[in-house]
Design a protein around this motif. Structure first.
Motif, short mmCIF file in Angstrom:
data_model
loop_
_atom_site.label_atom_id
_atom_site.label_comp_id
_atom_site.label_asym_id
_atom_site.label_seq_id
_atom_site.Cartn_x
_atom_site.Cartn_y
_atom_site.Cartn_z
N ALA A 89 -8.98 0.09 7.02
CA ALA A 89 -9.44 -1.12 6.32
C ALA A 89 -9.44 -0.97 4.81
CB ALA A 89 -10.84 -1.49 6.80
N SER A 90 -9.17 0.24 4.31
CA SER A 90 -9.21 0.52 2.87
C SER A 90 -7.80 0.56 2.30
CB SER A 90 -9.90 1.86 2.62
OG SER A 90 -11.21 1.85 3.11
N LYS A 91 -7.65 0.09 1.04
CA LYS A 91 -6.33 0.16 0.41
C LYS A 91 -6.45 -0.02 -1.10
CE LYS A 91 -4.88 -4.65 0.97
NZ LYS A 91 -3.79 -5.52 1.38
N ILE A 92 -5.36 0.27 -1.76
CA ILE A 92 -5.23 0.09 -3.21
C ILE A 92 -4.15 -0.95 -3.43
CG2 ILE A 92 -4.72 1.20 -5.41
CD1 ILE A 92 -7.05 2.58 -4.01
N ASP A 93 -4.49 -2.08 -4.04
CA ASP A 93 -3.51 -3.11 -4.40
C ASP A 93 -3.14 -2.92 -5.87
OD1 ASP A 93 -3.43 -4.87 -1.97
OD2 ASP A 93 -5.57 -5.01 -2.43
N PHE A 94 -1.90 -3.23 -6.21
CA PHE A 94 -1.49 -3.16 -7.62
C PHE A 94 -0.56 -4.31 -7.96
CE2 PHE A 94 1.71 -0.66 -5.37
CZ PHE A 94 2.91 -1.09 -5.93
N THR A 95 -0.55 -4.66 -9.25
CA THR A 95 0.34 -5.68 -9.79
C THR A 95 0.88 -5.16 -11.11
OG1 THR A 95 -1.04 -7.42 -8.82
CG2 THR A 95 0.53 -8.10 -10.51
N ILE A 96 2.19 -5.32 -11.31
CA ILE A 96 2.84 -4.91 -12.55
C ILE A 96 3.91 -5.93 -12.89
CG2 ILE A 96 4.52 -3.42 -11.37
CD1 ILE A 96 4.19 -1.47 -13.81
N SER A 97 4.11 -6.17 -14.18
CA SER A 97 5.12 -7.16 -14.58
C SER A 97 6.52 -6.60 -14.37
CB SER A 97 4.93 -7.60 -16.03
OG SER A 97 5.23 -6.55 -16.91
N ASN A 98 7.44 -7.53 -14.15
CA ASN A 98 8.84 -7.20 -13.88
C ASN A 98 9.70 -8.17 -14.68
OD1 ASN A 98 11.16 -7.92 -11.44
ND2 ASN A 98 10.96 -5.83 -12.15
N PHE A 99 10.47 -7.64 -15.62
CA PHE A 99 11.31 -8.45 -16.51
C PHE A 99 10.51 -9.47 -17.30
CE2 PHE A 99 14.47 -6.97 -13.37
CZ PHE A 99 15.36 -6.35 -14.24
N LYS A 100 9.25 -9.17 -17.57
CA LYS A 100 8.34 -9.98 -18.39
C LYS A 100 8.11 -11.40 -17.88
CE LYS A 100 8.41 -7.10 -22.23
NZ LYS A 100 7.28 -6.42 -22.70
N VAL A 101 8.77 -11.81 -16.81
CA VAL A 101 8.57 -13.15 -16.28
C VAL A 101 8.04 -13.16 -14.85
CG1 VAL A 101 10.23 -14.31 -17.79
CG2 VAL A 101 11.00 -13.32 -15.63
N ASN A 102 8.25 -12.08 -14.15
CA ASN A 102 7.78 -11.96 -12.77
C ASN A 102 6.74 -10.85 -12.70
OD1 ASN A 102 9.75 -13.79 -11.70
ND2 ASN A 102 11.25 -12.16 -11.84
N SER A 103 6.13 -10.77 -11.57
CA SER A 103 5.27 -9.61 -11.31
C SER A 103 5.58 -9.09 -9.92
CB SER A 103 3.80 -9.95 -11.46
OG SER A 103 3.41 -10.90 -10.52
N VAL A 104 5.37 -7.80 -9.76
CA VAL A 104 5.56 -7.15 -8.47
C VAL A 104 4.18 -6.75 -7.98
CG1 VAL A 104 6.51 -5.13 -7.28
CG2 VAL A 104 7.87 -6.32 -9.01
N GLU A 105 3.90 -7.11 -6.74
CA GLU A 105 2.65 -6.73 -6.12
C GLU A 105 2.94 -5.74 -5.02
OE1 GLU A 105 0.79 -10.33 -4.80
OE2 GLU A 105 0.28 -10.93 -6.84
N ASP A 147 -14.78 11.42 -4.30
CA ASP A 147 -13.68 12.37 -4.34
C ASP A 147 -12.66 11.85 -3.32
OD1 ASP A 147 -11.97 14.50 -4.63
OD2 ASP A 147 -13.44 16.04 -4.07
N VAL A 148 -11.77 10.99 -3.79
CA VAL A 148 -10.92 10.20 -2.90
C VAL A 148 -9.46 10.33 -3.29
CG1 VAL A 148 -10.50 7.85 -2.05
CG2 VAL A 148 -12.82 8.55 -2.61
N CYS A 149 -8.59 10.38 -2.29
CA CYS A 149 -7.14 10.43 -2.52
C CYS A 149 -6.45 9.38 -1.66
CB CYS A 149 -6.58 11.81 -2.15
SG CYS A 149 -7.16 13.15 -3.19
N ILE A 150 -5.27 8.99 -2.10
CA ILE A 150 -4.41 8.15 -1.27
C ILE A 150 -3.05 8.84 -1.16
CG2 ILE A 150 -5.51 5.94 -1.73
CD1 ILE A 150 -3.24 5.39 -3.73
N ASP A 151 -2.35 8.51 -0.13
CA ASP A 151 -1.04 9.07 0.15
C ASP A 151 0.00 8.29 -0.66
OD1 ASP A 151 1.40 9.84 1.24
OD2 ASP A 151 0.71 9.70 3.31
N ALA A 152 0.60 8.93 -1.66
CA ALA A 152 1.56 8.26 -2.56
C ALA A 152 2.77 7.72 -1.80
CB ALA A 152 2.01 9.21 -3.66
N SER A 153 3.12 8.33 -0.68
CA SER A 153 4.31 7.87 0.07
C SER A 153 4.08 6.56 0.81
CB SER A 153 4.77 8.95 1.06
OG SER A 153 3.85 9.09 2.11
N THR A 154 2.86 6.04 0.79
CA THR A 154 2.58 4.77 1.47
C THR A 154 2.84 3.57 0.57
OG1 THR A 154 0.23 4.71 0.89
CG2 THR A 154 0.84 5.87 2.94
#
Length: 179
Positions: free
Chosen positions: A29-45, A68-75
């Motif tokens: 039930a736990s996760k890390i969400d992220f958003t970053i801009s893409n080509f300054k007009v879109n964003s990638v979630e 003291d928490v880690c996430i699996d980068a390959s996910t």
């Protein structure tokens, strides 16, 4: 029949055992969400899952609280298989060399109706201090903060027009309820 001293001793021992142990993370039930801009007009979630580690959080005892928490980068998952494969390679997360993204708190304080944790975020082999404001509601902790991906050498060969510098991050950590 127990006398009062024995009852007090057992009650104290029970409370010590309860408060001294870490709470278990509900990884599904736990996760890390992220958003970053893409080509300054879109964003990638996208998101990461596979959260594991140790959380000890009692709003009445913040001095003893710690994460003291880690996430699996390959996910890493952006719902685009080709992009996700690229994010996993040495251009970005290099998951073979750096399989985990970890946060270890150094301090947790109350800040109005929220909390603030300070600590070290280790990403792509680089450790930086970050502050994460978060809320605690029952068995769910939710934090939001930003990092600059270039501070962690993520995609350092990729221009900032193609991929933005700032990454918005939302952490949702659900703890197993204690029954």
């Amino acid at each position: 029949m127990m006398n009062n001293k024995t009852l007090i001793l057992l009650t104290s021992l029970f409370l010590f055992v309860l408060t001294g142990h870490a709470q278990e993370i509900n990884a599904s039930a736990s996760k890390i969400d992220f958003t970053i801009s893409n080509f300054k007009v879109n964003s990638v979630e996208g998101f990461f899952n596979g959260m594991s580690g140790s959380i000890q959080f009692d709003e009445n005892d913040l001095f003893s609280a710690k994460f003291d928490v880690c996430i699996d980068a390959s996910t890493v998952n952006t719902d685009n298989e080709k992009r996700d494969k690229h994010l996993k390679n040495e251009d970005f997360f290099d998951v073979e060399k750096f399989p985990k993204i970890c946060f270890k708190s150094s301090e947790i304080i109350k800040n109005g109706d929220q909390y603030m944790t300070k600590g070290n975020l280790t990403l792509h082999g680089i450790t930086k201090e970050v502050s994460i404001p978060f809320t605690a509601n029952s068995s769910t902790l939710v934090g939001k903060f930003e990092i600059n991906r270039l501070d962690y050498d993520l995609g350092k060969g990729t221009g900032t027009f193609t991929v933005g510098d700032e990454v918005e991050i939302k952490i949702t950590c659900v703890l197993h309820s204690s029954n």
